[in-house]
Write an enzyme that holds these catalytic residues in place. Structure first.
Site, PDB file in Angstrom:
ATOM      1  N   CYS A  29       0.966   3.362   3.315  1.00  0.00           N
ATOM      2  CA  CYS A  29       0.578   3.515   1.374  1.00  0.00           C
ATOM      3  C   CYS A  29       1.182   2.789   0.649  1.00  0.00           C
ATOM      4  O   CYS A  29       0.436   2.411  -0.256  1.00  0.00           O
ATOM      5  CB  CYS A  29       0.857   4.771   1.638  1.00  0.00           C
ATOM      6  SG  CYS A  29      -0.268   6.208   2.405  1.00  0.00           S
TER       7      CYS A  29
HETATM    8  C1  UDX Z   1       4.798   7.704   1.434  1.00  0.00           C
HETATM    9  C2  UDX Z   1       5.006   8.379  -0.243  1.00  0.00           C
HETATM   10  O1  UDX Z   1       5.770   9.127  -0.305  1.00  0.00           O
HETATM   11  C3  UDX Z   1       3.799   9.802   0.067  1.00  0.00           C
HETATM   12  O2  UDX Z   1       3.767  10.073  -1.390  1.00  0.00           O
HETATM   13  C4  UDX Z   1       2.413   8.758  -0.110  1.00  0.00           C
HETATM   14  O3  UDX Z   1       1.675   9.925  -0.362  1.00  0.00           O
HETATM   15  C5  UDX Z   1       2.342   8.115   0.785  1.00  0.00           C
HETATM   16  O4  UDX Z   1       3.426   7.021   1.101  1.00  0.00           O
HETATM   17  P1  UDX Z   1       5.293   7.716   3.482  1.00  0.00           P
HETATM   18  O5  UDX Z   1       4.450   5.965   3.338  1.00  0.00           O
HETATM   19  O6  UDX Z   1       4.650   8.394   4.658  1.00  0.00           O
HETATM   20  O7  UDX Z   1       4.868   8.381   2.061  1.00  0.00           O
HETATM   21  O8  UDX Z   1       6.588   7.247   3.416  1.00  0.00           O
HETATM   22  P2  UDX Z   1       7.785   7.887   3.170  1.00  0.00           P
HETATM   23  O9  UDX Z   1       8.785   8.717   3.452  1.00  0.00           O
HETATM   24  O10 UDX Z   1       7.729   7.471   1.419  1.00  0.00           O
HETATM   25  O11 UDX Z   1       9.383   6.350   2.986  1.00  0.00           O
HETATM   26  C6  UDX Z   1       7.890   4.683   2.582  1.00  0.00           C
HETATM   27  C7  UDX Z   1       8.819   3.651   3.273  1.00  0.00           C
HETATM   28  O12 UDX Z   1      10.060   3.406   2.395  1.00  0.00           O
HETATM   29  C8  UDX Z   1       9.745   3.921   4.576  1.00  0.00           C
HETATM   30  O13 UDX Z   1       9.509   2.329   5.146  1.00  0.00           O
HETATM   31  C9  UDX Z   1      11.143   3.743   3.564  1.00  0.00           C
HETATM   32  O14 UDX Z   1      11.369   3.021   4.721  1.00  0.00           O
HETATM   33  C10 UDX Z   1      10.957   3.678   2.398  1.00  0.00           C
HETATM   34  N1  UDX Z   1      12.362   3.018   1.529  1.00  0.00           N
HETATM   35  C11 UDX Z   1      12.291   4.921   1.530  1.00  0.00           C
HETATM   36  C12 UDX Z   1      13.242   2.712   1.421  1.00  0.00           C
HETATM   37  O15 UDX Z   1      13.415   1.635   2.106  1.00  0.00           O
HETATM   38  N2  UDX Z   1      14.123   3.551   0.752  1.00  0.00           N
HETATM   39  C13 UDX Z   1      14.537   4.881  -0.075  1.00  0.00           C
HETATM   40  O16 UDX Z   1      14.819   4.866  -0.962  1.00  0.00           O
HETATM   41  C14 UDX Z   1      12.779   5.335   0.378  1.00  0.00           C
END
Ligand code: UDX
Length: 427
Positions: free
Chosen positions: A264
């Site tokens: 996403c």
């Molecule tokens: C995301 C959005 O959170 C969600 O609302 C949307 O509908 C779809 O995209 P998702 O892709 O499942 O969800 O993952 P998420 O849990 O948000 O983490 C995304 C990425 O960001 C991961 O690779 C995670 O490791 C990274 N991340 C997250 C960080 O590097 N730092 C953070 O503080 C939070």
């Protein structure tokens, strides 16, 4: 209400199961027979916490799956388009599957007498519902816009927590061109304690993109601050803990590290950049969000080289392959560019992930995949931590298996300790 859901990926299957849980009758539609058979057997085609229980509870009673668009449309009042919107080679949104689903729905709608609402739930760039989906449905159904309803209802589901997020939303957004269609879609969520934001389709589309792009921006901002702090000997996590106390900022999504992956964030930020270019605007900030994110993996390998020098022939353990913990999904995982750079430098890569080994094997055949941390670390010259799996928070006992106990931590999972040389990516 009777609902049909087009597409049985994690959005479609979760939405279908949760709509059934809310008391609706649901027909899931897909072109992939294996997914249809799995759903009708109560087996989820994708892993999502809580989904299996919902499918078992509702399949055969108020939830079924079929490949027959006409049957689904004739036996439902509302159809949700939940198909994928991948990036094309230039990073722009590829609407091919959305267009195909819209055409199939239009063909089926041609034969329907009564009022029917088509809802776009797929993540589509602003103006898609009105300028792409609506005309295709009109063309294939031969109907005028007033004969059917059209709406846009984005999802805000996190992978791995999609059932929870569907049933516990912090917002429900319904974009429609007319009140009748919007009222019908909003009513589907009446079983949830959450206000419904009513707007037009393009605003609903933009809310989704801005939501994801802002979260990605927070992460790249945290990474840029982390990279600066690292050079100044400051722990960015200490900084962000205090900064996150500001009620206007909040503590979430300020974890610096190897960057964001998943199907996403990268796709949606690039699609919004593409849409901005289309209207002649240069999105400097959004471009920098991607640029910062794409540099983090190289910074991991740079720290490794600073300490090991030439890594050709060296055994490097990579702990974590999935783009985040609690999933086997490796799409845009930050481990992919790291492994590529290690292999390009002649290193021997030993990899371990509790769920994602099989998926990464499809990309990197020359990597040695292990079924435990201990086995992956055995004889390693260094270890890179790339995914925030809980089991990586306590590895002290297994570092003893390494030849050289150099740990490069990309997810703030560990802290400096005796007997190891610990290096944090941004701390
Ligand atoms: C995301 C959005 O959170 C969600 O609302 C949307 O509908 C779809 O995209 P998702 O892709 O499942 O969800 O993952 P998420 O849990 O948000 O983490 C995304 C990425 O960001 C991961 O690779 C995670 O490791 C990274 N991340 C997250 C960080 O590097 N730092 C953070 O503080 C939070």
């Amino acid at each position: 209400m009777r609902i049909s859901v087009i597409g049985t990926g994690y959005v479609g299957t979760v939405s279908g199961a949760c709509f059934a849980e809310l008391g609706h009758e649901v027909i899931c539609v897909d072109v992939d027979r294996s997914k249809i058979d799995q759903i009708n057997a109560g087996v989820p085609p994708i892993y999502e916490d809580g989904l299996s229980e919902l499918l078992k509870k509702h399949v055969g009673l108020r939830l079924s799956a079929t490949s027959d668009y006409e049957f689904a449309l004739m036996n439902s009042d509302v159809s949700f388009i939940c198909v994928g919107t991948p990036s094309d080679a230039m990073g722009n949104i590829d609407l091919g599957i959305v267009k195909a689903a819209s055409a199939s729905l239009g063909e089926a709608l041609k034969k329907k007498k009564g009022y029917h609402v088509v809802v776009v739930k797929s993540t589509v760039v602003p103006e898609t519902t009105e300028k792409v989906v609506l005309p295709i449905i009109e063309k294939h159904s031969g109907k005028r816009p007033e004969d059917f309803g059209i709406a846009m209802n984005p999802e805000f589901l996190r992978e791995g927590k999609a059932v929870h997020d569907f049933m516990n939303p912090d917002k429900i957004v319904v974009g429609s061109l007319d009140m009748r269609a919007g009222d019908i879609v909003a009513s589907l969520y009446s079983g949830l304690e959450c206000d419904v934001t009513r707007t037009n389709p393009r605003t609903a589309e933009m809310i989704k993109y801005v939501n994801n792009s802002f979260l990605a921006t927070k992460i790249s901002f945290a990474n840029e601050v982390g990279n600066i702090c690292k050079e100044l000997g400051i722990d960015t996590y200490e900084v962000m803990k205090a900064v996150g106390k500001d009620f206007r900022i909040g503590p979430h999504f300020l974890n610096s590290g190897a960057g964001f992956g998943g199907s996403c964030f990268p796709k949606d930020v690039k699609a919004l950049i593409g849409k901005a270019h289309e209207i002649g605007y240069e999105p400097l900030l959004l471009k920098s969000v991607i640029e910062v994110n794409e540099k983090q993996p190289s910074r991991m390998v740079g720290l490794l080289k600073n300490r090991l020098g030439n890594i050709s022939g060296k055994k490097i353990a990579v702990l974590g392959l999935a783009f985040k913990n609690d999933t086997d999904d490796i799409r845009e995982s930050r481990s992919i560019p790291v492994i590529k750079e290690l292999l390009d430098n002649g290193a021997k890569v030993l990899a371990y992930d509790p769920m994602a080994n099989g998926n990464m094997k499809k990309i990197f055949g020359s990597v040695e995949y292990h079924s435990s941390v201990e086995s992956a670390l055995r004889g390693a010259d260094a270890c890179l931590i790339m995914t925030e799996w809980d089991e990586f928070r306590s590895l002290d006992k297994v570092f003893g298996f390494m030849k050289n106990r150099l740990i490069i931590d990309g997810r703030h999972m560990l802290a400096p300790g005796k007997d190891i040389e610990y290096v944090g990516l941004c701390w």
